[in-house]
Enzyme design. Sequence first.
Site, PDB file in Angstrom:
ATOM      1  N   CYS A 153       0.962  -1.227   0.080  1.00 40.18           N
ATOM      2  CA  CYS A 153       0.116  -0.337   0.054  1.00 40.18           C
ATOM      3  C   CYS A 153       0.468   1.165   0.359  1.00 40.18           C
ATOM      4  O   CYS A 153       0.860   2.274  -0.909  1.00 40.18           O
ATOM      5  CB  CYS A 153      -1.233   0.365   1.371  1.00 40.18           C
ATOM      6  SG  CYS A 153      -0.644   0.054   2.482  1.00 40.18           S
ATOM      7  N   HIS A 203      -2.540   1.135   6.766  1.00 40.42           N
ATOM      8  CA  HIS A 203      -2.857   1.301   4.771  1.00 40.42           C
ATOM      9  C   HIS A 203      -3.649   2.714   4.839  1.00 40.42           C
ATOM     10  O   HIS A 203      -3.905   3.032   5.351  1.00 40.42           O
ATOM     11  CB  HIS A 203      -4.374   0.098   5.478  1.00 40.42           C
ATOM     12  CG  HIS A 203      -4.394  -0.383   4.131  1.00 40.42           C
ATOM     13  ND1 HIS A 203      -3.970  -0.489   2.954  1.00 40.42           N
ATOM     14  CD2 HIS A 203      -5.679   0.564   3.266  1.00 40.42           C
ATOM     15  CE1 HIS A 203      -4.615  -1.025   1.612  1.00 40.42           C
ATOM     16  NE2 HIS A 203      -5.693  -0.958   1.680  1.00 40.42           N
ATOM     17  N   HIS A 230      -5.977   2.023  -4.590  1.00 38.85           N
ATOM     18  CA  HIS A 230      -4.895   1.419  -3.447  1.00 38.85           C
ATOM     19  C   HIS A 230      -4.730  -0.428  -3.796  1.00 38.85           C
ATOM     20  O   HIS A 230      -5.077  -0.804  -4.655  1.00 38.85           O
ATOM     21  CB  HIS A 230      -5.374   0.913  -2.100  1.00 38.85           C
ATOM     22  CG  HIS A 230      -6.649  -0.184  -1.556  1.00 38.85           C
ATOM     23  ND1 HIS A 230      -6.488  -0.629  -0.606  1.00 38.85           N
ATOM     24  CD2 HIS A 230      -7.812  -0.240  -2.662  1.00 38.85           C
ATOM     25  CE1 HIS A 230      -8.331  -1.325  -0.972  1.00 38.85           C
ATOM     26  NE2 HIS A 230      -8.408  -1.696  -1.579  1.00 38.85           N
TER      27      HIS A 230
END
Length: 168
Positions: free
Chosen positions: A81, A130, A142
């Site tokens: 990510c 994240h 993402h």
Amino acid sequence: KKKEVQGKLAEAQRLLNSLTAAEKAALAAEQARASRASADRVQLGNSTPASGRAGAAFSAAQSKVGTPYVYGATGPSSYDCSGLTSWAYAQAGVGIPRTSEAQANIGTRIYSQSQLQVGDLVFFFNDLHHVGLYAGNGQTLHAPRPGTAVRYESMSTIGGPFMFGIRV
């Protein structure tokens, strides 16, 4: 935390390794279909358009839809990510830190989803593990997790709470 995450990754890898060839092929086909479908169906709506470096970073990230997630990867053939977000901003000529936790401490924080603009960094989970790029209309672009690829996804289905955005 690192040992905990590594344990979870090891368990996921053991589970993946226990799949038959047919199950692995079916899983790969489903992931490919989901990635293509998310790119085809995402509705970005009338969100504030990305401008300048955020727009350039978002465009760079869009070019990586379908690229596999690999923990710790920073591109160009795989990403995690924060690897995706740091790579995307680098393509826009902006250096940002490598990890999601460090990225959370740059720029201007935005706590209201209604104030987000395309290309803003968006952070999830209490420990900020994240990050993605805001894509408009409640969507993020993402690299989700092992076994998936870079894709669009509703921020409401990430699996953890939206914490805040960062305007770089």
